[in-house]
Enzyme design. Structure first.
Site, mmCIF file in Angstrom:
data_model
loop_
_atom_site.group_PDB
_atom_site.id
_atom_site.type_symbol
_atom_site.label_atom_id
_atom_site.label_comp_id
_atom_site.label_asym_id
_atom_site.label_seq_id
_atom_site.Cartn_x
_atom_site.Cartn_y
_atom_site.Cartn_z
ATOM 1 N N GLU A 230 50.262 59.914 38.262
ATOM 2 C CA GLU A 230 48.975 60.249 38.874
ATOM 3 C C GLU A 230 49.058 60.288 40.400
ATOM 4 O OE1 GLU A 230 49.333 58.157 36.287
ATOM 5 O OE2 GLU A 230 48.400 59.440 34.780
ATOM 6 N N HIS B 137 41.253 54.378 27.041
ATOM 7 C CA HIS B 137 40.807 55.763 26.886
ATOM 8 C C HIS B 137 39.300 55.841 27.038
ATOM 9 C CE1 HIS B 137 44.843 56.068 25.157
ATOM 10 N NE2 HIS B 137 44.803 57.267 25.703
#
Ligand SMILES: Cc1ncc(C[n+]2csc(CCOP(=O)(O)OP(=O)(O)O)c2C)c(N)n1
Ligand SMILES: [Mg+2]
Length: 733
Positions: A448, A519
């Site tokens: 990321e 998630h």
């Protein structure tokens, strides 16, 4: 002056240097690659930098200056600068005084002095920090977070060649097609995960056959503040990495530094692959003015480094080439005199004098121009569309809008993990790579920090990056690239450099039957407190389209840094109440949603629910149940979580006098705190209640229902608020 007294480190080093120069004599057998004139140029930059370090401490002692981290011992980076082209973009270590003055010439002294004193007309940061940066010199200013500039530097090296492939003629990058990005950092910084990640990304990208013309310069002084770097560590870590050409040179020898850098740069420029230059240097005058080096190094060791002073190395070479020691010392003193002259012209100049002045370049907003850009680029085109206007889901609307953006805006690129061939984990980018090509819609490396670094570099290269981070939870490991880098770029460069950037961030909770740890995540506090960052959160397709168009235009017009938080649980939702009711589909008519404007989803006189994201359909469901009990509800969808739609919040609250904040984020640090504060600070006198999710990590499956806000809780709170306040409201009437 204080810094030059023999009792101070600056004075002792100065005395040693003079003494050593006086004893120099030419070494007839030594050959030099640089001419005397070239070495004089390098020496002037080095000596200027050295004197500035001493002056920084004098200024601080007199209460005039604020910053004392210097470049002493690292001035060999002047020879690195000399081996590069003046327009190779540079992202520099904070010990780059020699590099800076070599590029700037004597005029750069004034910039540095003004930076030390945080003066408002300092040409890059305008008194906001002491940085090495200058647009004309192609030096991009950096923050003090060590290694945090490497992802951006690598991103720029990857994006520059790509920009030449895809950007139209009239928006070519400001650097030539064969530019080499130079990025310097310290030896301790080389261990930082940000550095190792960025260097890995450079190697990985080159391994895939893509050009990555970057020169990493590790300025190895053997210390990170007080902690020694083990001998040989940098060679061990980077000397033998496949795909990374490694060069090493001794900073006391300007010829060697220059010649080695030239070889290294040639590889980066011609073969367009990453190169690592290990520049051996010393750290003179301690880490900073405040660092009592003697507490962790012996005086003998400290003074032993004086012999490895790069200024002395260049002086020795000058003497070899015919200069006398007296001439060298005169040159050295001339640099100090020139600084003193310059100092007299800038002493006492203004500092930033108000919050407005400080914040002026933070996040410029021109809503009318943004709307004009969006109208011209996207809305007009949308009107001409021939495909039938049909109701669609949130995911479909985002997909279509990205498609339009990629068609209308040739500088736009879309990238992230799995966004290319697969079209995203949830299919949101499906088909875009096929339609717009792999140069513009592509899969990134699984890192990321590097995704955001590429976005930052792409922005500098003149592209319009729309990266995706796969889940909100996985932004947190990389958030400094947004917080410390993207959000500060305009601030520390008075808007001379910007990061146009729309980060797509699927997130929030309520995904059924899916998701391991994280998630589902509803933590947005770390985004809402980033100054200048725009955080949007659509709940339905039409809004998503209008918001996304606005954000892309804001990036293009104002360089806005934004995050588009896409509620995963709503991506494919079609129904509001009952299976098959299709009430959560919407039609995108091509509108725009201005930043900071909410949307009334329902009007009723008894109660106002203020909500966003998944809270909107939940609230709407509850309002129908409340209506059966004769309670009519106004529902405001915030749409923008930062900046909040203050006027819309106040108007919706005033409409009923009772506010229930319906906040799916956490009780602490959640969005609801901001809404309530807004109401209180603006003098709302009605009743306020809040429901939110728990201060918990979100577990898997049905256990999540216990910690996430749900419709029953909203309904209960609405009834309680009405019951508690009906009597009071009646009495007030
Ligand atoms: C991410 C981060 N952690 C800690 C610091 C505090 N800090 C500033 S400089 C420094 C040491 C850096 O050493 P090195 O990379 O070798 O550079 P040098 O100062 O020796 O040139 C530290 C720990 C920081 N600025 N950024
Ligand atoms: Mg170091």
């Amino acid at each position: 002056m204080a810094g030059n007294s023999p009792t101070t480190p600056g004075g002792a080093l100065d005395a040693y240097f003079r003494e050593a120069v006086r004893s120099l004599s030419p070494r007839p057998s030594v050959q030099h690659g640089l001419t005397r004139a070239e070495l004089e140029l390098i020496f002037d930059a080095q000596a200027g930098s050295r004197h500035l370090d001493v002056v920084a401490r004098e200024l601080q002692a007199r209460g005039e200056g604020y910053y004392t981290i210097g470049s002493a011992g690292h001035e060999s980076n002047a020879a690195v600068a000399y081996a590069l082209r003046p327009d190779d973009p540079a992202l520099l270590h904070y010990r780059s005084g020699g590099f800076y003055l070599l590029r700037s010439g004597p005029g750069g002294v004034r910039d540095v002095l003004q930076g030390l004193m945080a003066q408002a007309d300092e040409p890059i940061a305008g008194g906001r920090h002491k940085v090495f940066g200058n647009r004309e010199l192609h030096i991009i200013p950096q923050t003090s977070t060590i290694a945090s500039h490497l992802p951006r530097a690598v991103g720029l090296a990857i994006a520059l060649p790509r920009a030449y492939r895809i950007a139209p003629q009239d928006s070519r990058p400001e650097w030539p097609a064969d530019a080499v990005v130079v990025c310097s950092f310290g030896d301790a910084s080389a261990n930082h995960s940000t550095a190792t990640g960025a260097i890995n990304t450079a190697i990985n990208t080159a391994y895939r056959g893509l050009p990555v013309p970057i020169l990493f310069v590790c300025e190895d002084n053997g210390y990170g503040i007080s902690v020694p770097t083990p001998k040989g560590w940098i060679e061990t870590a980077y000397g033998d990495r496949p795909g990374l050409d490694y060069f090493s040179c001794d900073g006391t020898d300007p010829d060697q530094v220059h010649a080695t850098t030239r070889q290294a740069v040639a590889v980066a420029r011609e073969r367009r692959r990453p190169v690592f230059l290990h520049l051996h240097c010393v750290r003179l005058l301690a880490h900073a003015g405040s660092d009592a080096e003697i507490t962790y190094r012996s005086r003998r060791r400290i003074e032993a480094d004086y012999a490895r002073d790069p200024l002395l190395g260049t002086a020795r070479t000058l003497v070899d080439l015919g200069a006398t020691p007296e001439q060298v010392l005169r040159r050295y003193d001339d640099r100090r005199n020139a600084i003193d002259d310059q100092l007299r012209t800038v002493l006492g100049r203004q500092r930033l004098a108000s919050a407005e002045a400080v914040m002026a370049p933070l996040a410029p907003r021109h809503p009318d121009r943004v709307a004009g850009h969006a109208e011209q680029s996207f809305v007009a085109r949308h009107r001409q569309r021939e495909d039938p206007v049909t109701p669609g889901t949130l995911a479909e609307a985002i997909n279509k809008t990205l498609d339009d953006v990629l068609t209308a805006e040739p500088r736009a690129i879309v990238f992230g993990e799995d966004v290319g061939v697969k079209g995203g984990v949830y299919g949101v980018t499906r088909g875009l790579a096929r339609r717009h090509g792999a140069a513009r819609v592509f899969d990134s490396i699984l890192d990321e920090q590097s995704i955001l670094g590429l976005a930052l570099g792409a922005g500098l290269a003149g592209l319009l990056p729309i990266p995706e981070i796969q889940y909100l939870a996985y932004l947190h490991n990389a958030i400094d690239q947004l917080r410390g880098e993207a959000a500060t770029q305009q601030f520390f460069s008075t808007g001379q450099y910007r990061n146009p950037l729309v980060l797509r961030l699927p997130g929030l909770s309520y995904q059924k039957g899916f998701g391991g740890h994280f998630h589902n995540d509803n933590a947005v506090a770390s985004l809402r407190d980033i100054p200048g960052l725009v955080l949007g959160c659509p709940c339905q397709g039409d809004d998503a389209a209008g918001m996304l168009r606005t954000l892309v235009s804001a990036a293009a017009v104002d360089g806005t840094v934004s995050v588009f938080l896409e509620p995963i649980a709503l991506y494919h939702r079609r129904d509001l109440d009952e299976t098959g009711d299709n009430r959560w589909l919407s039609i995108d008519h091509g509108g725009l949603v201005p930043i900071g404007s909410g949307r009334i989803r329902r009007r009723g006189a008894d109660l106002t629910m203020i909500t966003f994201g998944n809270g909107v359909p939940m609230s709407l469901q509850v309002t129908e149940r409340l209506a059966a009990d004769d309670i009519e509800t106004t529902v405001l969808d915030l749409r923008w979580l930062s900046p909040l739609p203050v006027d819309d919040i106040l108007a919706a609250a005033a409409a009923t006098g009772r506010v229930l904040v319906v906040d799916e984020t956490r009780h602490s640090g959640g969005v609801g705190e901001g809404v309530i504060t807004t109401l209180v600070e603006h003098g709302f006198h009605g009743s306020i209640a809040r429901v939110s999710s728990q201060d918990s990590i979100i577990p898997l499956g049905s256990a999540s229902d216990h910690v996430l806000l749900g419709p029953d809780e909203i309904e209960k709170a609405a009834h309680e608020l009405i019951t508690a306040t009906r009597g009071a409201a009646r009495r007030a009437r």
